[in-house]
Design an enzyme around this catalytic site. Structure first.
Site, PDB file in Angstrom:
ATOM      1  N   HIS A 117       0.837  -1.328   0.127  1.00 52.00           N
ATOM      2  CA  HIS A 117      -0.111  -0.061   0.042  1.00 52.00           C
ATOM      3  C   HIS A 117       0.790   1.381  -0.007  1.00 52.00           C
ATOM      4  CE1 HIS A 117       1.176  -0.309   4.307  1.00 52.00           C
ATOM      5  NE2 HIS A 117       0.643   1.131   4.390  1.00 52.00           N
TER       6      HIS A 117
ATOM      7  N   HIS B 257       1.291   6.746  -0.679  1.00 49.17           N
ATOM      8  CA  HIS B 257       0.442   5.757   0.287  1.00 49.17           C
ATOM      9  C   HIS B 257      -0.729   5.807  -0.455  1.00 49.17           C
ATOM     10  CE1 HIS B 257      -1.858   4.616   3.758  1.00 49.17           C
ATOM     11  NE2 HIS B 257      -0.624   4.301   4.342  1.00 49.17           N
TER      12      HIS B 257
END
Length: 153
Positions: free
Chosen positions: A66, A81
């Site tokens: 992620h 992110h």
């Protein structure tokens, strides 16, 4: 007079995906919106390909895929992110196309991001771009943006 022979300059930073550009203060996560991770901006994605906003070296890929860390050729240290609380999905929405240590070019695909998986789990899909070695705030104009489109910060 003959500008068509001039070398085109690359933007310092480009959008990592198609979507809607917004200020980091608008994201639904206090750690990012407060600037605790550093200044930056966010994109609400409308496309699934996430590209590198800069040319540089891949320093880190989170185990759950992620988040990606990049040391840009210009010295900026950037964290990409993808999603809020997306770590809980254990990498399922992400298909990473690069490896730690790779040198990537600005606009090169990094990840295929199936953000519909986050939506099905009632998670926010925003992609945060954070500059971990920068102190001054970054303010962007809220607007629709295309991947690889220049972002002035």
């Amino acid at each position: 007079m003959f500008n068509f022979f001039k070398k085109k300059e690359r933007a310092e930073f480009v959008s990592p995906c198609d979507g809607y550009l917004k200020n980091l203060s608008e994201v639904n996560d206090r750690v990012f919106s407060s600037g605790a991770m550093g200044p930056g901006f966010a994109v609400k994605p409308s496309g699934q390909t996430v590209v590198s906003p800069v040319s540089g070296q891949i320093l880190m890929i989170a185990e759950t895929k992620h988040a990606i860390g990049i040391k840009a050729d210009n010295g900026a240290e950037i964290i990409i992110h993808m999603g809020i609380n997306s770590v809980d999905l254990k990498g399922k929405p992400f298909s990473v196309k690069i490896s730690k240590g790779d040198h990537v070019k600005q606009g090169q695909p990094l990840v295929n991001y199936d953000y519909s998986i986050l939506e099905k789990n009632d998670l926010d899909t925003d992609i945060m771009i954070v500059f971990s070695n920068r102190k001054d705030p970054i303010i962007v104009e809220d607007m629709a943006i295309n991947k690889k489109e220049a972002i002035v910060i």
